[in-house]
Design a protein around this motif. Structure first.
Motif, PDB file in Angstrom:
ATOM      1  N   ALA A  51      30.737  26.131  29.867  1.00 26.95           N
ATOM      2  CA  ALA A  51      29.614  25.318  29.385  1.00 26.95           C
ATOM      3  C   ALA A  51      29.055  24.531  30.554  1.00 26.95           C
ATOM      4  O   ALA A  51      29.748  24.274  31.545  1.00 26.95           O
ATOM      5  CB  ALA A  51      30.061  24.384  28.273  1.00 26.95           C
ATOM      6  N   LEU A  53      27.666  21.034  31.804  1.00 22.38           N
ATOM      7  CA  LEU A  53      27.514  19.600  31.587  1.00 22.38           C
ATOM      8  C   LEU A  53      26.244  19.149  32.307  1.00 22.38           C
ATOM      9  O   LEU A  53      26.167  19.220  33.541  1.00 22.38           O
ATOM     10  CB  LEU A  53      28.733  18.853  32.129  1.00 22.38           C
ATOM     11  N   THR A  79      25.504  20.760  27.449  1.00 24.37           N
ATOM     12  CA  THR A  79      25.842  19.532  26.735  1.00 24.37           C
ATOM     13  C   THR A  79      25.304  18.301  27.460  1.00 24.37           C
ATOM     14  O   THR A  79      25.050  18.328  28.656  1.00 24.37           O
ATOM     15  CB  THR A  79      27.364  19.387  26.587  1.00 24.37           C
ATOM     16  N   ARG A  80      25.139  17.219  26.699  1.00 24.90           N
ATOM     17  CA  ARG A  80      24.780  15.897  27.203  1.00 24.90           C
ATOM     18  C   ARG A  80      23.464  15.922  27.992  1.00 24.90           C
ATOM     19  O   ARG A  80      23.358  15.387  29.098  1.00 24.90           O
ATOM     20  CB  ARG A  80      25.930  15.298  28.022  1.00 24.90           C
ATOM     21  N   ARG A 105      20.342  16.898  22.239  1.00 25.29           N
ATOM     22  CA  ARG A 105      21.299  16.505  23.270  1.00 25.29           C
ATOM     23  C   ARG A 105      22.212  17.668  23.657  1.00 25.29           C
ATOM     24  O   ARG A 105      22.837  17.657  24.722  1.00 25.29           O
ATOM     25  CB  ARG A 105      22.143  15.329  22.783  1.00 25.29           C
ATOM     26  N   THR A 106      22.326  18.668  22.788  1.00 31.12           N
ATOM     27  CA  THR A 106      23.115  19.874  23.054  1.00 31.12           C
ATOM     28  C   THR A 106      22.246  21.085  22.761  1.00 31.12           C
ATOM     29  O   THR A 106      21.459  21.063  21.807  1.00 31.12           O
ATOM     30  CB  THR A 106      24.379  19.914  22.178  1.00 31.12           C
ATOM     31  N   GLU A 137      27.799  18.029  19.477  1.00 33.20           N
ATOM     32  CA  GLU A 137      28.360  18.723  20.637  1.00 33.20           C
ATOM     33  C   GLU A 137      29.613  19.492  20.236  1.00 33.20           C
ATOM     34  O   GLU A 137      29.799  20.655  20.623  1.00 33.20           O
ATOM     35  CB  GLU A 137      28.689  17.716  21.735  1.00 33.20           C
ATOM     36  N   THR A 141      29.847  23.683  19.963  1.00 31.90           N
ATOM     37  CA  THR A 141      30.892  24.329  20.762  1.00 31.90           C
ATOM     38  C   THR A 141      31.703  25.285  19.900  1.00 31.90           C
ATOM     39  O   THR A 141      31.936  26.446  20.272  1.00 31.90           O
ATOM     40  CB  THR A 141      31.809  23.277  21.395  1.00 31.90           C
ATOM     41  N   PHE A 238      32.830  18.374  23.498  1.00 31.67           N
ATOM     42  CA  PHE A 238      33.126  19.755  23.889  1.00 31.67           C
ATOM     43  C   PHE A 238      34.614  20.052  23.768  1.00 31.67           C
ATOM     44  O   PHE A 238      35.008  21.111  23.264  1.00 31.67           O
ATOM     45  CB  PHE A 238      32.656  20.011  25.321  1.00 31.67           C
TER      46      PHE A 238
END
Length: 270
Positions: A51, A53, A79-80, A105-106, A137, A141, A238
């Motif tokens: 993933a 970040l 993510t984030r 946000r994801t 998130e 995932t 995550f």
């Protein structure tokens, strides 16, 4: 050494099957823009995909890393994200190629490659609306790992009747694992763990203020739980989603194997 050369060495008898397997597990990373070495083989090796970040990366870096991961596997989880990064993704890939979490946000970006469903089921519960981004998130995932996901949001202990109204629905969905995201005093995972006979993962969220601000009170509360649960770090959506997905996929594989044995036995008796 690339995979073709490795397999040729195995075919020629130069290395054994165990050594071949070990070397294959070490393959599969792609350098990107001198800022990343993405692990394209991670899902095959561990069951959990690579993933991205978004924190600490420029929008341009995120685009290049995402393109490389999509080229290798067809999908990438990011993510984030902040607003600028999300807008950059939207402009580059278009809405039809992005599955967004609530509040953007994801994101899961893809080339049309579908997720391979495993049969695992993960429930995601949030105590409050302020916890939803972290909960999303975790949910996305688990979904990228092939799990069906069930979400129940804003059912914290300040109004416990909201959770109790959802209990029957959750029992009918029969999740294999449950992630509970909570900030403030972080009580909800303990309550959920006392109600269900599946693994519960406490996900402390950095909401709340005062002496236990930034998720610290929630983390300590979950670690001190009198009912049995596992706990991840603050805001680690995550990690919580991956852990739940790994549990659910293991259970699903065992369930499928059991069903196959039952079917074989029934066919043998008929």
């Amino acid at each position: 050494m690339n995979l073709k050369n490795l397999l040729q060495k195995y075919k020629n008898g130069e290395i054994g099957i165990d050594d071949t397997q070990a070397r294959i597990r070490s393959l599969g990373y792609v350098p990107v823009c001198d800022v990343a070495n993405i692990d394209t083989f991670r899902k095959h090796r561990t069951g959990i995909m690579e993933a991205v970040l978004a924190e600490g990366k420029t929008p341009e870096d995120i685009l290049e890393i995402s393109k490389a991961q999509i080229g290798a596997t067809g999908r990438v989880l990011i993510t984030r994200l902040n607003e600028d990064q999300s807008s950059c993704l939207e402009n580059e890939f278009g809405s039809e190629r992005i599955d967004w979490g609530i509040h953007h946000r994801t994101a899961a970006v893809h080339d049309g490659t579908n997720i391979v469903k495993t049969g695992g089921v993960v429930a995601i519960i949030s105590a409050g609306t302020a916890d939803i981004d972290v909960a999303e998130e975790a949910r996305m995932t688990a979904a990228e790992m092939g799990c069906e996901t069930v979400k129940i949001y804003d059912v914290g202990v300040a109004g416990l009747h909201r959770l109790l109204n959802e209990v029957k629905n959750l029992e009918s969905d029969r999740p294999d694992a449950v992630v509970v995201a909570a900030g403030r005093e972080g009580t909800l995972p303990t309550v959920v763990s006392s109600l269900f006979d599946v693994p519960v993962i406490g996900l402390p969220v950095s909401t709340g203020y005062g002496i236990g601000e930034k998720g610290e009170a929630a983390l300590y509360s979950m670690l001190q739980s009198c009912s049995v649960l596992s706990v991840v770090n603050i805001d680690a959506g995550f990690v919580a989603g991956s852990f739940a997905g790994r549990i659910a996929n293991t259970v699903a594989a065992a369930r499928e194997q059991t069903n196959s044995v039952v079917i074989e036995n029934q066919q043998g008796r008929s």
